[in-house]
Design an enzyme around this catalytic site. Structure first.
Site, PDB file in Angstrom:
ATOM      1  N   GLU A 190      19.753  10.111  -3.968  1.00 22.99           N
ATOM      2  CA  GLU A 190      20.355  11.472  -4.722  1.00 22.99           C
ATOM      3  C   GLU A 190      18.930  11.357  -5.051  1.00 22.99           C
ATOM      4  O   GLU A 190      18.089  10.492  -6.341  1.00 22.99           O
ATOM      5  CB  GLU A 190      21.106  10.572  -5.635  1.00 22.99           C
ATOM      6  CG  GLU A 190      22.495   9.795  -5.202  1.00 22.99           C
ATOM      7  CD  GLU A 190      23.102  11.262  -4.834  1.00 22.99           C
ATOM      8  OE1 GLU A 190      23.041  12.788  -5.374  1.00 22.99           O
ATOM      9  OE2 GLU A 190      24.308  11.094  -4.088  1.00 22.99           O
ATOM     10  N   CYS A 242      17.506  14.295 -13.958  1.00 20.10           N
ATOM     11  CA  CYS A 242      17.310  14.822 -12.374  1.00 20.10           C
ATOM     12  C   CYS A 242      17.334  16.777 -12.012  1.00 20.10           C
ATOM     13  O   CYS A 242      16.630  17.298 -11.318  1.00 20.10           O
ATOM     14  CB  CYS A 242      18.018  14.245 -10.983  1.00 20.10           C
ATOM     15  SG  CYS A 242      20.246  14.279 -11.207  1.00 20.10           S
TER      16      CYS A 242
HETATM   17  P1  NAD Z   1      11.777   5.791  -8.980  1.00 20.32           P
HETATM   18  O1  NAD Z   1      11.999   6.339  -7.613  1.00 20.32           O
HETATM   19  O2  NAD Z   1      10.797   4.827  -9.002  1.00 20.32           O
HETATM   20  O3  NAD Z   1      12.110   3.892  -8.563  1.00 20.32           O
HETATM   21  C1  NAD Z   1      13.364   4.258  -8.581  1.00 20.32           C
HETATM   22  C2  NAD Z   1      13.852   2.438  -7.985  1.00 20.32           C
HETATM   23  O4  NAD Z   1      13.467   1.990  -6.429  1.00 20.32           O
HETATM   24  C3  NAD Z   1      12.677   1.359  -9.344  1.00 20.32           C
HETATM   25  O5  NAD Z   1      13.420   1.056 -10.694  1.00 20.32           O
HETATM   26  C4  NAD Z   1      12.063   0.131  -8.383  1.00 20.32           C
HETATM   27  O6  NAD Z   1      12.910  -0.906  -8.423  1.00 20.32           O
HETATM   28  C5  NAD Z   1      12.858   0.885  -7.075  1.00 20.32           C
HETATM   29  N1  NAD Z   1      11.784   0.953  -6.249  1.00 20.32           N
HETATM   30  C6  NAD Z   1      10.441   1.713  -6.626  1.00 20.32           C
HETATM   31  N2  NAD Z   1       9.433   1.485  -5.403  1.00 20.32           N
HETATM   32  C7  NAD Z   1      10.418   1.133  -4.517  1.00 20.32           C
HETATM   33  C8  NAD Z   1       9.617   0.806  -3.419  1.00 20.32           C
HETATM   34  N3  NAD Z   1       8.790   1.423  -2.501  1.00 20.32           N
HETATM   35  N4  NAD Z   1      10.182   0.116  -2.254  1.00 20.32           N
HETATM   36  C9  NAD Z   1      11.997  -0.096  -2.613  1.00 20.32           C
HETATM   37  N5  NAD Z   1      12.006   0.020  -4.401  1.00 20.32           N
HETATM   38  C10 NAD Z   1      11.366   0.794  -4.781  1.00 20.32           C
HETATM   39  O7  NAD Z   1      13.087   6.323 -10.055  1.00 20.32           O
HETATM   40  P2  NAD Z   1      12.451   6.410 -10.998  1.00 20.32           P
HETATM   41  O8  NAD Z   1      11.253   6.960 -11.256  1.00 20.32           O
HETATM   42  O9  NAD Z   1      13.691   5.267 -12.063  1.00 20.32           O
HETATM   43  O10 NAD Z   1      12.965   7.780 -11.662  1.00 20.32           O
HETATM   44  C11 NAD Z   1      13.089   9.479 -11.624  1.00 20.32           C
HETATM   45  C12 NAD Z   1      13.165  10.094  -9.983  1.00 20.32           C
HETATM   46  O11 NAD Z   1      14.806  10.186 -10.107  1.00 20.32           O
HETATM   47  C13 NAD Z   1      13.315  11.105 -10.325  1.00 20.32           C
HETATM   48  O12 NAD Z   1      12.429  11.944  -9.930  1.00 20.32           O
HETATM   49  C14 NAD Z   1      14.627  11.905 -10.491  1.00 20.32           C
HETATM   50  O13 NAD Z   1      14.242  13.824 -10.324  1.00 20.32           O
HETATM   51  C15 NAD Z   1      15.108  11.152  -9.425  1.00 20.32           C
HETATM   52  N6  NAD Z   1      16.736  11.162 -10.461  1.00 20.32           N
HETATM   53  C16 NAD Z   1      17.525  11.815  -9.427  1.00 20.32           C
HETATM   54  C17 NAD Z   1      18.438  11.210  -9.779  1.00 20.32           C
HETATM   55  C18 NAD Z   1      19.791  12.191  -9.042  1.00 20.32           C
HETATM   56  O14 NAD Z   1      21.468  11.896  -8.837  1.00 20.32           O
HETATM   57  N7  NAD Z   1      19.803  13.005  -7.610  1.00 20.32           N
HETATM   58  C19 NAD Z   1      18.895  11.023 -10.897  1.00 20.32           C
HETATM   59  C20 NAD Z   1      18.501  10.545 -11.498  1.00 20.32           C
HETATM   60  C21 NAD Z   1      16.664  10.530 -11.317  1.00 20.32           C
END
Ligand code: NAD
Length: 442
Positions: free
Chosen positions: A193, A227
């Site tokens: 997502e 998002c």
């Molecule tokens: P992110 O992608 O930075 O990280 C999410 C989690 O993944 C982090 O908390 C971390 O624990 C883990 N992570 C980060 N890098 C990693 C790696 N290299 N390997 C393994 N795990 C890793 O997301 P965020 O900053 O928490 O959220 C913001 C983003 O999420 C925005 O782009 C937004 O559009 C998206 N989002 C999408 C939805 C949806 O339902 N489609 C909903 C909310 C947010």
């Protein structure tokens, strides 16, 4: 292991619901601490949404779990065919920080309903919410079904490497790519997502005032850290002045004359994100807002005139309370602009022209679409939610969650009382005979 029965699954969901209701105050307070989220907004978009998902699952689960009987071709008769829903096993749910409660637990509702166990990895950037999630799970007596693991990138990678049966990741497209790469090691299936730049277009709209109020609400909800928030707005040249007036009016109605003092305006999640957004505003034509408070990490709702459409604001998903307005002269410019970015998670069009609405639907492929409003399509449990292409893969919410967390197993049961000898070698009939046979009996 035998999957949990219907009554066990209902018991898990009911204890989760009871625990959520019991911890309501703590949950809303945690969201306020992590994101400056107004408790009413916290309830509407996180806790209330989640309780709705649980109630829907409680009501519908017995129907969802029923095997689906399908017809069997004559070729295989006598036999019975059906497919049935089987849990994958253990699901790893990795949550982001922007709706840190709902986006961690709404997938859990689907995972439990489908009979799975789960590992929750709440966002390390929303620590108060992460703590309260663990508390809710412990109080719900779900420790046999659900494990909460705290941590950041390293811990998440270790969880992926441990080989869960499915990974449900919500976050950025870039990290989604890394997750999928790591998951490929064990061929672990993934639901992703993700995000992207969701466009919003106003074209020949009969009520600009209502359109602007809805856009302002959806864009500045959770201070733009949503998002499916409209990322940028495209307005026809002749509507621009009026739209600007209505948008400014709407911002004042929603957040008062000094939005930085408003209890309804959320904060940026951390200093880095706050600073990154302010950097985006450097040398931009700010139409309103643009002010911020370093202590509270708040940025006032900001409108920016994006004249050339290739400023840095248009390079990546904004994910903050900044709305660039792009002015277009011809309809074609709309599609040209949208097609510059990968397929978005949501697309919005405000129009009173059904021909244009249809053209937009045909020409813009997005995860979801909402006509004459923004964001609210997520609130309908009957609609699947998910992206397409780089905005994600797989869908959930309501019944779609049950489907996302279930393996659809194809089953056929044959009888012994008739044996068709034709299928066995040595083949005595001609190829033409078999061609005809398959045509008749399939
Ligand atoms: P992110 O992608 O930075 O990280 C999410 C989690 O993944 C982090 O908390 C971390 O624990 C883990 N992570 C980060 N890098 C990693 C790696 N290299 N390997 C393994 N795990 C890793 O997301 P965020 O900053 O928490 O959220 C913001 C983003 O999420 C925005 O782009 C937004 O559009 C998206 N989002 C999408 C939805 C949806 O339902 N489609 C909903 C909310 C947010």
């Amino acid at each position: 292991v035998k999957p949990p029965s219907l009554s066990e699954r209902l018991r898990f969901l009911n204890s989760l619901k009871t625990s959520l209701i019991k911890h309501e105050k703590e949950i809303l307070h945690a969201l306020e601490l992590d994101l400056g989220k107004n408790p009413i907004e916290g309830y509407l978009t996180e806790l209330g949404f989640l309780l709705g998902e649980i109630d829907h699952a409680l009501k519908s689960l017995s129907g969802w779990m029923k095997p689906v009987v399908v017809s069997t071709p004559w070729l295989f008769m006598p036999a019975r065919s059906w497919y049935e829903y089987r849990p994958f096993g253990e699901i790893l749910i990795i949550a982001p920080w922007n709706y840190p409660f709902q986006l961690c637990l709404a997938p859990l509702v689907g995972a439990l309903a489908a009979g799975n166990k789960a590992i929750l990895k709440p966002s390390e950037h929303a620590p108060s919410t992460a703590q309260v999630i663990e508390k809710v799970i412990i109080a719900a007596n779900l420790d046999q079904q659900v494990r909460v693991v705290h941590g950041g990138v390293e811990e998440t990678q270790a969880l992926i490497a441990s080989g869960p049966d499915l990974i449900f990741f919500t976050g950025s497209t870039e990290v989604g790519r890394a997750i999928m790469r790591s998951a490929a090691e064990n061929l672990t299936p993934v639901v992703l997502e993700l995000g992207g730049k969701s466009p919003c277009v106003i074209y020949q709209c009969e009520s600009l005032k209502i359109a602007c109020k809805r856009i302002a609400w959806g864009k500045f909800l959770n201070a733009g850290q949503t998002c499916v928030a409209p990322d940028y707005l495209m307005v026809q040249e002749e509507d621009y002045e009026q739209v600007l007036v209505y948008l400014k009016e709407a911002i004042t109605e929603l957040f008062g004359a000094d939005p930085l003092q408003s209890k309804s305006l959320g904060s940026m999640i951390h200093d880095r994100h706050f600073q990154g957004l302010l950097n985006l505003l450097e040398r931009e034509t700010i139409l309103t807002g643009g002010v911020s408070n370093k202590e509270t990490l708040k940025i006032a709702p900001t409108l920016v005139l994006n004249s050339s459409a290739d400023e840095k604001l248009m390079k990546r998903e904004i994910f903050g309370p900044i709305l660039p307005i792009l002015i277009y002269k011809s309809k074609e410019e709309i599609f040209k602009q949208i097609q510059k970015d990968p397929k978005p998670l949501a697309a919005y069009v405000f129009t009173s022209e059904s021909n244009f609405e249809e053209e937009f639907r045909e020409r813009v492929l997005s995860g979801g679409l909402c006509v004459n409003d923004v964001v609210v399509h997520l609130g309908n449990k009957n609609l699947p939610f998910g992206g397409v292409g780089p905005s994600g893969m797989g869908q959930y919410h309501g019944h779609h969650s049950f489907l996302a967390f279930s393996h659809k197993r194809a089953c056929m049961k044959r009888s012994f009382w008739f044996e068709n000898a034709l299928r066995y070698p040595p083949y005595k009939n001609s190829l033409n005979f078999f061609k005809r046979l398959m045509r008749w009996l399939s």
